[in-house]
Structure formats: structure tokens, C-alpha cells
Design a protein around this motif. Structure first.
Motif, PDB file in Angstrom:
ATOM      1  N   ASP A  41       1.326  -1.212   0.284  1.00 45.63           N
ATOM      2  CA  ASP A  41      -0.279   0.284  -0.329  1.00 45.63           C
ATOM      3  C   ASP A  41       0.719   1.184  -0.063  1.00 45.63           C
ATOM      4  N   ALA A 265      -9.381 -12.390  -7.112  1.00 48.90           N
ATOM      5  CA  ALA A 265      -9.758 -12.459  -5.823  1.00 48.90           C
ATOM      6  C   ALA A 265      -8.135 -13.443  -5.265  1.00 48.90           C
ATOM      7  N   ASP A 267      -5.758 -10.311  -4.449  1.00 48.74           N
ATOM      8  CA  ASP A 267      -5.418  -9.247  -3.574  1.00 48.74           C
ATOM      9  C   ASP A 267      -6.220  -8.129  -3.129  1.00 48.74           C
ATOM     10  N   GLU A 268      -6.956  -7.841  -2.740  1.00 44.24           N
ATOM     11  CA  GLU A 268      -7.846  -6.726  -2.528  1.00 44.24           C
ATOM     12  C   GLU A 268      -7.599  -5.565  -3.042  1.00 44.24           C
ATOM     13  N   GLY A 269      -7.883  -4.874  -3.526  1.00 47.90           N
ATOM     14  CA  GLY A 269      -7.956  -3.608  -4.696  1.00 47.90           C
ATOM     15  C   GLY A 269      -8.087  -3.724  -6.056  1.00 47.90           C
ATOM     16  N   ASN A 270      -7.997  -5.088  -6.428  1.00 47.44           N
ATOM     17  CA  ASN A 270      -7.687  -5.496  -8.079  1.00 47.44           C
ATOM     18  C   ASN A 270      -8.526  -5.930  -8.534  1.00 47.44           C
ATOM     19  N   GLN A 271      -9.015  -5.381  -9.725  1.00 45.11           N
ATOM     20  CA  GLN A 271      -9.702  -4.996 -11.072  1.00 45.11           C
ATOM     21  C   GLN A 271      -9.405  -5.369 -11.706  1.00 45.11           C
ATOM     22  N   SER A 517      -5.079  -2.391  -9.457  1.00 43.36           N
ATOM     23  CA  SER A 517      -5.342  -2.261  -8.512  1.00 43.36           C
ATOM     24  C   SER A 517      -5.133  -0.326  -8.345  1.00 43.36           C
ATOM     25  N   LYS A 519      -4.947  -0.186  -4.673  1.00 47.79           N
ATOM     26  CA  LYS A 519      -3.757  -0.744  -3.231  1.00 47.79           C
ATOM     27  C   LYS A 519      -3.129   0.766  -3.662  1.00 47.79           C
TER      28      LYS A 519
END
Length: 553
Positions: A41, A265, A267-271, A517, A519
Motif C-alpha cells: 500500500d 481474488a 488481492d484486495e484492490g485488484n480490478q 490494482s 492499493k
């Protein structure tokens, strides 16, 4: 065969590597020598899957050659960058341009820009760059000198005089990367020059480089340095799906299998954002029999079940393409009524066999054979590691084998693929075209004899070696007329050529495989804010890298 008409809504497309670039799907088999400093981050380092080793990197930052490191498009800015999705432009080394008449483009050059070696950027650098492409046509990958008559500078204005009236010209002519006269003037052979120590005006300069990874460092003297969020770009040579999912990339251009359960899935923030742009096609080598027979090409087209090919290639993210050469539904308004079903071609094996019979091939014992009983054979060339294209080719192979053709797949490394396709060293090649918002430019890049070269000589486009004087006449009139109704009539005539003569066989629409991402950085282009294509391997990266911001301020 990656335009518009000035600042209003542009209809003509940028050439984006003339179609090859439009469908890059990056993958490799080597790993970086050491883990890059990214993936946390707020990191000021941004890792890109934007360049692909074959399997490792060769240090080539010549921005004009196909085998260049893709980051050269970040180092060397053009006058402007065009969004291939809507035709809108963003100015870089110019502040604006006008087209006072259909034969003249006037570019207002930006003041206060310096090269990364400290020398002043001038209008003379622009003139020098364009004349370099004129002197060495192999560098002119988008064919600007098929349109230009001369380029001259007076003060901060550069005037491009065209050979003929051409309202489509600005989007292609003004997209050339600019190089420094004080450095390139002494290069003996710019075609083979690898430019290992690149000097540019862009937001980044070359940092550490090795065969498995290289870095770009923020250019502190960049003319809009305050808009550059990432202090460092990291580009590994290995960009397989596993690498992209596991190694903390910030921006990747890669087809991702089961994207929700892999990339998203991971990592948080992956689009992700996969906009449709361009047409994937198979290009028969028209200098070879039987591909030089339109009846055989008709059989090839009718034998395909395009929906299943599209589903296999992209897991349902894109659809089948028609044989009219348009990107639908975006270009629906250009459709002609002269061809059935909007140019969509359904699989019809009986009709395919009839077309093959007209070409001298009949079905015997499950094989498609000629008059001497020799089975039709075909090798389809596709780049190694481009998984979506490979899936498509495997389904095409299956369908052609079912009708009796002996089909093999050739998978050279990407650099070797580019060379083979440009030199005409193939039977049938996977390729792509269009997808840059321009009906005219899509047809021009695909069909024009301006790009025609003999086998063994590099062709910047029209890889299948199509030549038709009547089509050249249509393209010339399309380019020069300002009558919108006449443009649509000509587009309809070109659709009929695509449908009836089959210079290439359209298969499915190409997606742009953008993975990001948020992040560390936010403000990526997406469906809600499609300000640019998610393509880090083109000059589109200049717009994105000067738009995104750090996630935590």
C-alpha cells in the motif's frame, strides 16, 4: 491495425502498431532476477506487465521498430496521444493543432520542454524526426509518408503539408514518437540502431536494465512532473498468468483465465476492465496457393463456428466478429444493406465444401483433397505465450480438421512471430486489425497497396499481401472526400470487398485485457471513466501514468 477529425469527435483511428499491438496478451516463462520493490500500500514503485521477454529482454529502445522495448513509448513522447476507444486526443509535445484546410496540419509546439540529457526540445526536433522516417521508410511503421508531402517549422509552429486532401490524417500523422536531432543525426543506420541509452522528453528515463527485468525512473525535469505519481516503473520479462497473480503487479495487460477467481481474488484492490476493441482474424498468405483463390478463402470462412472460437479464446468476454470489417455495435451506423445479416457468417459446412470444390478441393475419405488426391495442408502461425490467441487457433484447428484439412500450429516467440508475419513467411497467421475508432483507417491499414511488399521484405501492414486497384481507389476517395454520405457509401463498398473477396477472415472481437490494482495507485481507466485504453505497451501509458494518483495521497 491499432482516427479522428480534429478536436471534435474523431472518426479516424490511430494505428496502434497496425493491428498487431491491439491484441497483445503478455506471457513468458522466465522469472525476474530479484523481487521488485512494489506491491505494498502506498508504494511509489509501480510494477507493469507491459513488456515481454522472448524469453528474456534485449536492450532495444529504438521507438520506431517492432522489436523495441515497449517502454520506449513512455520515454519518447509524440505530439499527441489518441484514445482508440473514442478518438479523443491528449496533447503532449504540442499544445494544440489545427487543420486550416484538408491538405494542411499545423501543430503548435510546446515550450519549456527539455530532453532528459538537458538539451532544449525544439520544433526542429519534430521536423528532423519526420524527415528521418522519410529517409528510412522501414521506420515509418504507420505509413505517415504515404500521406505527407513535407514538414517544416517556423518558430513554434510545425506545418505538415499533405500529398492530398485528407481529413483523417492528424490522428496518425501526429502520433509519431519524437527523437532528439542532436543525438540521432549522427546515427549511421537508424533501422538497426538499438538506442541502448535512450534520451527522451517523457515522464521516465531508463534505470537499471538486465535480461530479466528493467526499471524506469521518474524524470525530475519532465514538463508535467507534478502529474507523475509513481517514482519508479518496474517491468519484468516474465508475465505469465501465475506471475501476474502472485507477484503484486499494479498494472498488467494480460488475458487472465477465470479472471474473477484468479486476478480479482488474489488481492484486495485488484480490478479488471476488458473493453472490446479490434477484430482478431486469420490472414491467409495471398501469395500462396490455395489461399490466393477466393473460393478457398470462402470455404475457410464458412467452415468456422465463430461463437465457439470466441468463447474458447476469451471465456465469454468477447463475441464473434462479422466479415464486414467493422467493430459492432460501435460502428453500426456504417453498416451497408448490401450484405446479409450485418456481415455475420454462420458455420455452413455444406456451403464450405461447395466453395472448396470451386477451388478444386473435394472431400474424400474424411480428407479435403485436390485433383491429385493430395490433402489440403495448413500451418497457422501464432505468437508463443499469447494464450487467448492460442485457444482460438486450437479451436480453428479442430474445426478445419473436421472438414478434412491437415492443420498444424506454429508458435514462434513474439519477436520471431512479428518478423515472420511482416516478411510474409507463413501460410495462415493470426492477426488483428481496426479497433481504433476509425472505419477508414481500419480498412486502409488492412487493404492498402501502400503497404504491399514482396515476400522476404518487411511490410508494416497488409501482411497478407492484398492488392486490388479498385480498393485502392475507394480508399483514396474515402480519405479525400469531406462528404459524409459519400464516406458511408465507400465504407459500404469496402464492406462488400471484405465479405466477398475475404482478404482476411474475421473471427472474433479482440478484448483489451486491462488488470489493475488500486492499493498503491488510483484513477485507472475503466468502464465508468474510459479516458484511455488500458494498454501499457502503447503511448496510451503516457496518459494513464500522468492521470493516476497515489492511493494514500
Amino acid at each position: 491495425m491499432i482516427d479522428g477529425t480534429r478536436r471534435t469527435r474523431m472518426r479516424l483511428t490511430s494505428a496502434l502498431g497496425l493491428g498487431l499491438a491491439a491484441a497483445l496478451a503478455l506471457s513468458a516463462c522466465a522469472a525476474p532476477e530479484s523481487g521488485p520493490t512494489t506491491g505494498t500500500d502506498g508504494s511509489s514503485s509501480l510494477m507493469l506487465a507491459a513488456d515481454n521477454g522472448s524469453p528474456t529482454f534485449v536492450k532495444n529502445f529504438n521507438p520506431f521498430v517492432i522489436e523495441k522495448r515497449t517502454a520506449s513509448t513512455i520515454i519518447n513522447e509524440p505530439l499527441m496521444v489518441v484514445n482508440a476507444l473514442d478518438g479523443k486526443s491528449t496533447s503532449f509535445l504540442q499544445t494544440d493543432y489545427t487543420q486550416p484546410d484538408a491538405k494542411t496540419i499545423v501543430s503548435d509546439i510546446r515550450e519549456g520542454v527539455i530532453w532528459s540529457d538537458g538539451e532544449e526540445f525544439t520544433a526542429e526536433d519534430v521536423v528532423f524526426t519526420y524527415n528521418l522516417l522519410k529517409e528510412f521508410p522501414a521506420l515509418d511503421s504507420t505509413g505517415v509518408w504515404s500521406r505527407l508531402e513535407s514538414v517544416s517549422a517556423e518558430g513554434l509552429k510545425v506545418t505538415f503539408t499533405l500529398q492530398a486532401e485528407d481529413s483523417s490524417a492528424p490522428i496518425t500523422v501526429l502520433a509519431v514518437p519524437i527523437v532528439a536531432e542532436h543525438l540521432w543525426a549522427d546515427v549511421k543506420d537508424p533501422v538497426t540502431f538499438t538506442n541502448e541509452d535512450p534520451i527522451g522528453t517523457g515522464p521516465y528515463t531508463l534505470g537499471d536494465f538486465n535480461a530479466n527485468q528493467y526499471k524506469l525512473e521518474k524524470n525530475a525535469d519532465y514538463w508535467q512532473a507534478d502529474k507523475v505519481a509513481a517514482d519508479e516503473l518496474v517491468l519484468p520479462a516474465a508475465n505469465s498468468q501465475l506471475d501476474v497473480v502472485n507477484n503484486g503487479y499494479d498494472w498488467a495487460y494480460a488475458f487472465m483465465s477465470d479472471v474473477e477467481n484468479t486476478w480479482v481474488a488474489a488481492d484486495e484492490g485488484n480490478q479488471y476492465w476488458f473493453p472490446a476493441a479490434g477484430t482478431v482474424a486469420i490472414a491467409p498468405n495471398l501469395t500462396k496457393a490455395p489461399y490466393n483463390d477466393p473460393n478457398f478463402r470462402e470455404g475457410m470462412s464458412l467452415a468456422l463456428e465463430r461463437d465457439s472460437i470466441a468463447d474458447n479464446a476469451s471465456e465469454g468476454t468477447v463475441g464473434a466478429a462479422g466479415q464486414q470489417g467493422l467493430l459492432l455495435p460501435t460502428q453500426d451506423e456504417w453498416l451497408t444493406d448490401a450484405i446479409p445479416d450485418k456481415g455475420m457468417v454462420a458455420q455452413d459446412t455444406d456451403a464450405a465444401e461447395a466453395a472448396f470444390a470451386k477451388a478444386g478441393f473435394t472431400s474424400k475419405g474424411g480428407k479435403l483433397v485436390d485433383a491429385d488426391g493430395v490433402q489440403a495442408k495448413m500451418t497457422i502461425t501464432t505468437p508463443n505465450g499469447w494464450t487467448d490467441w492460442l485457444r482460438a487457433v486450437q479451436e480453428i484447428q479442430k474445426q478445419y480438421v473436421a472438414i478434412g484439412i491437415d492443420v498444424k500450429i506454429n508458435q514462434p516467440q513474439p519477436a520471431a512471430y512479428f518478423q515472420a508475419v511482416q516478411n510474409g513467411d507463413f501460410d495462415v497467421a493470426m492477426t488483428s486489425f481496426g479497433g481504433n475508432g476509425s472505419v477508414y483507417q481500419g480498412y486502409y491499414n488492412l487493404l492498402s497497396s501502400d503497404f504491399l511488399q514482396p515476400i522476404g521484405t518487411t511490410a508494416p501492414s497488409n501482411y497478407q499481401r492484398y492488392s486490388n486497384p479498385e480498393v485502392d481507389r475507394m480508399l483514396t476517395e474515402f480519405r479525400t472526400t469531406v462528404d459524409a454520405d459519400r464516406q458511408k457509401e465507400l465504407a459500404g463498398e469496402l464492406q462488400e470487398v471484405m465479405y466477398n473477396d475475404l482478404p482476411v477472415i474475421s473471427v472474433y472481437y479482440a478484448g483489451l485485457w486491462g488488470l489493475v490494482s488500486d492499493k498503491s495507485f488510483t484513477g485507472w481507466p475503466d468502464a465508468d471513466n474510459p479516458y484511455m485504453t488500458p494498454t501499457p505497451y502503447t503511448s496510451a501509458a503516457l496518459v494513464v501514468l500522468t492521470t493516476i494518483t497515489k492511493a494514500n495521497g
